[in-house]
Design a protein around this motif. Structure first.
Motif, mmCIF file in Angstrom:
data_model
loop_
_atom_site.group_PDB
_atom_site.id
_atom_site.type_symbol
_atom_site.label_atom_id
_atom_site.label_comp_id
_atom_site.label_asym_id
_atom_site.label_seq_id
_atom_site.Cartn_x
_atom_site.Cartn_y
_atom_site.Cartn_z
ATOM 1 N N MET A 1 -54.555 3.274 -75.429
ATOM 2 C CA MET A 1 -53.116 3.054 -75.511
ATOM 3 C C MET A 1 -52.850 1.582 -75.821
ATOM 4 N N ALA A 2 -52.049 1.330 -76.833
ATOM 5 C CA ALA A 2 -51.777 -0.034 -77.263
ATOM 6 C C ALA A 2 -51.016 -0.800 -76.192
ATOM 7 N N ALA A 3 -51.291 -2.104 -76.092
ATOM 8 C CA ALA A 3 -50.627 -2.951 -75.099
ATOM 9 C C ALA A 3 -49.156 -3.108 -75.455
ATOM 10 N N LEU A 4 -48.316 -3.146 -74.426
ATOM 11 C CA LEU A 4 -46.881 -3.293 -74.632
ATOM 12 C C LEU A 4 -46.506 -4.776 -74.627
ATOM 13 N N ALA A 5 -45.430 -5.092 -75.326
ATOM 14 C CA ALA A 5 -44.943 -6.469 -75.354
ATOM 15 C C ALA A 5 -44.556 -6.900 -73.942
ATOM 16 N N GLN A 6 -44.838 -8.151 -73.619
ATOM 17 C CA GLN A 6 -44.572 -8.641 -72.271
ATOM 18 C C GLN A 6 -43.079 -8.824 -72.045
ATOM 19 N N LEU A 7 -42.645 -8.523 -70.825
ATOM 20 C CA LEU A 7 -41.246 -8.688 -70.470
ATOM 21 C C LEU A 7 -40.963 -10.138 -70.095
ATOM 22 N N PRO A 8 -39.732 -10.604 -70.297
ATOM 23 C CA PRO A 8 -39.360 -11.950 -69.838
ATOM 24 C C PRO A 8 -39.289 -11.957 -68.314
ATOM 25 N N PRO A 9 -39.132 -13.120 -67.698
ATOM 26 C CA PRO A 9 -39.031 -13.191 -66.231
ATOM 27 C C PRO A 9 -37.918 -12.279 -65.706
ATOM 28 N N LEU A 10 -38.184 -11.663 -64.558
ATOM 29 C CA LEU A 10 -37.214 -10.736 -63.981
ATOM 30 C C LEU A 10 -36.018 -11.493 -63.415
ATOM 31 N N PRO A 11 -34.806 -11.192 -63.879
ATOM 32 C CA PRO A 11 -33.616 -11.842 -63.318
ATOM 33 C C PRO A 11 -33.479 -11.489 -61.834
ATOM 34 N N PRO A 12 -32.975 -12.417 -61.020
ATOM 35 C CA PRO A 12 -32.820 -12.151 -59.577
ATOM 36 C C PRO A 12 -32.001 -10.894 -59.289
ATOM 37 N N GLN A 13 -31.049 -10.588 -60.187
ATOM 38 C CA GLN A 13 -30.200 -9.413 -59.966
ATOM 39 C C GLN A 13 -31.011 -8.115 -59.959
ATOM 40 N N PHE A 14 -32.178 -8.142 -60.580
ATOM 41 C CA PHE A 14 -32.976 -6.923 -60.720
ATOM 42 C C PHE A 14 -34.116 -6.832 -59.704
ATOM 43 N N LYS A 15 -33.969 -7.571 -58.610
ATOM 44 C CA LYS A 15 -35.033 -7.564 -57.598
ATOM 45 C C LYS A 15 -35.339 -6.147 -57.110
ATOM 46 N N SER A 16 -34.330 -5.295 -57.033
ATOM 47 C CA SER A 16 -34.514 -3.950 -56.472
ATOM 48 C C SER A 16 -35.408 -3.055 -57.328
ATOM 49 N N ILE A 17 -35.642 -3.436 -58.601
ATOM 50 C CA ILE A 17 -36.477 -2.589 -59.465
ATOM 51 C C ILE A 17 -37.829 -3.226 -59.772
ATOM 52 N N GLN A 18 -38.131 -4.355 -59.136
ATOM 53 C CA GLN A 18 -39.368 -5.057 -59.481
ATOM 54 C C GLN A 18 -40.614 -4.227 -59.174
ATOM 55 N N HIS A 19 -40.593 -3.469 -58.083
ATOM 56 C CA HIS A 19 -41.783 -2.698 -57.731
ATOM 57 C C HIS A 19 -41.893 -1.403 -58.544
ATOM 58 N N HIS A 20 -40.782 -0.911 -59.038
ATOM 59 C CA HIS A 20 -40.851 0.237 -59.947
ATOM 60 C C HIS A 20 -41.507 -0.199 -61.261
ATOM 61 N N LEU A 21 -41.190 -1.428 -61.694
ATOM 62 C CA LEU A 21 -41.808 -1.953 -62.908
ATOM 63 C C LEU A 21 -43.293 -2.251 -62.682
ATOM 64 N N ARG A 22 -43.628 -2.720 -61.486
ATOM 65 C CA ARG A 22 -45.039 -2.967 -61.186
ATOM 66 C C ARG A 22 -45.805 -1.631 -61.171
ATOM 67 N N THR A 23 -45.185 -0.618 -60.608
ATOM 68 C CA THR A 23 -45.813 0.710 -60.595
ATOM 69 C C THR A 23 -46.017 1.210 -62.021
ATOM 70 N N ALA A 24 -45.073 0.919 -62.896
ATOM 71 C CA ALA A 24 -45.211 1.300 -64.302
ATOM 72 C C ALA A 24 -46.439 0.633 -64.919
ATOM 73 N N GLN A 25 -46.596 -0.665 -64.673
ATOM 74 C CA GLN A 25 -47.747 -1.397 -65.207
ATOM 75 C C GLN A 25 -49.060 -0.834 -64.674
ATOM 76 N N GLU A 26 -49.080 -0.467 -63.403
ATOM 77 C CA GLU A 26 -50.297 0.072 -62.798
ATOM 78 C C GLU A 26 -50.691 1.416 -63.408
ATOM 79 N N HIS A 27 -49.707 2.105 -63.979
ATOM 80 C CA HIS A 27 -49.972 3.443 -64.509
ATOM 81 C C HIS A 27 -50.026 3.501 -66.033
ATOM 82 N N ASP A 28 -49.935 2.356 -66.697
ATOM 83 C CA ASP A 28 -49.968 2.369 -68.159
ATOM 84 C C ASP A 28 -51.207 3.079 -68.691
ATOM 85 N N LYS A 29 -52.349 2.860 -68.063
ATOM 86 C CA LYS A 29 -53.581 3.522 -68.491
ATOM 87 C C LYS A 29 -53.884 4.756 -67.657
#
Length: 308
Positions: A1-29
């Motif tokens: 699976m091809a690597a995805l483009a990196q996201l910019p720094p997470l804005p403070p307003q989006f703190k509540s979704i940071q671990h959902h995004l981390r879970t996404a990264q953990e499951h890319d492969k």
């Protein structure tokens, strides 16, 4: 699976979704379908939080690019093109992760891997909301998983031995387990594990939990659970051996059923039968024969008798 483009720094307003995004990264492969829906959840939630601030708009735009790239890579994967398949896939995965952690907890095997599994299961139940409102069972599993992750995390950090199995839920002390672990912050006081009226026992949930998918306690964990088992737990291997499965007995009456000519199936009946078949297919992805057989029997009975 091809690597995805990196996201910019997470804005403070989006703190509540940071671990959902981390879970996404953990499951890319590990499981790109799970990764896709975690990002979709983050996207939808982020849009509701703030879609106007420049930093937030930039972040959401890049996240949208990731979603489009993932969708293109996954092509005609039914779990992406058909919501019913995607929902079944995600629910099966979340439930297996939950049951793995619950089994470890009941056996008194407390370690980082099971804490992470409880917490990740709760995040994935959040993600299921992309398909609609959660069932009552989903809500209870999410609350219990998040509470258990916090309770066991705090106990181990304070040098205490957690109480195995269901305990009373003290929602006031539920914390962000991963952030607490990463920052090395002082744990909140460990709540007393005394039975209470809010004690929740997952094994007592009705068999209709997770939209009819019947997976008994003891089912094995999904391949590749999200964290390493610390050596201090006495566990000598990271490999999790699947528990031998008990195959349900086939109802002999199903072999003799002949569809009655006067049975008229409604569109809802066809939809439910299709769901059972999709659930069975999703279960087989995890080599869960028991769940597959049970759901296929349900579909066959519905189609031949018009009843469940």
């Amino acid at each position: 699976m091809a690597a995805l483009a990196q996201l910019p720094p997470l804005p403070p307003q989006f703190k509540s979704i940071q671990h959902h995004l981390r879970t996404a990264q953990e499951h890319d492969k590990r499981d790109p379908v799970v990764a896709y829906y975690c990002r979709l959840y983050a996207m939808q939630t982020g849009m509701k939080i703030d879609s106007k601030t420049p930093d937030c708009r930039k972040f959401l735009s890049k996240l949208m690019d990731q979603l489009e790239a993932l969708k293109k890579q996954l092509g005609d994967n039914e779990a992406i093109t058909q919501e019913i398949v995607g929902s079944a896939h995600l629910e099966n995965y979340a439930l297996k992760m939950f049951l793995y952690a619950d089994n470890e907890d009941r056996a008194g095997r407390f370690h980082k891997n099971m804490i992470k599994s409880f917490y990740t299961a709760s995040l994935l139940i959040d993600v299921i909301t992309v398909f609609g409102e959660l069932t009552d069972e989903n809500v209870k599993h999410r609350k219990y998983a998040r509470w258990k992750a916090t309770y066991i995390h705090n106990c181990l950090k304070n040098g205490e031995t957690p109480q195995a199995g269901p305990v009373g839920i003290d929602e006031d002390n539920v914390i962000d387990v991963e952030e607490n672990e990463d920052a090395g912050a002082t744990s909140l006081p460990t709540p007393p594990p005394q039975p209470s009226s809010s004690t929740y026992d997952p094994s007592n949930m009705p068999s209709s939990s997770y939209t009819g998918i019947q997976i008994p306690p003891g089912a094995h964990a999904p391949a590749n659970t999200p964290a390493e088992v610390p050596h201090s737990t006495g566990v000598t291997s990271n490999t999790i051996q699947p528990t031998p499965q008990t195959i349900p007995a086939i109802d002999p009456a199903l072999f003799n059923i002949v569809s009655q000519g006067d049975i008229r199936l409604t569109p809802e009946d066809f939809a439910r039968a299709q769901k059972y078949c999709k659930y069975a297919g999703s279960a087989l992805q995890y080599e869960d024969v028991s769940t597959a057989v049970q759901n296929l029997q349900k579909a066959l009975k519905l189609l031949t008798t018009g009843r469940e």
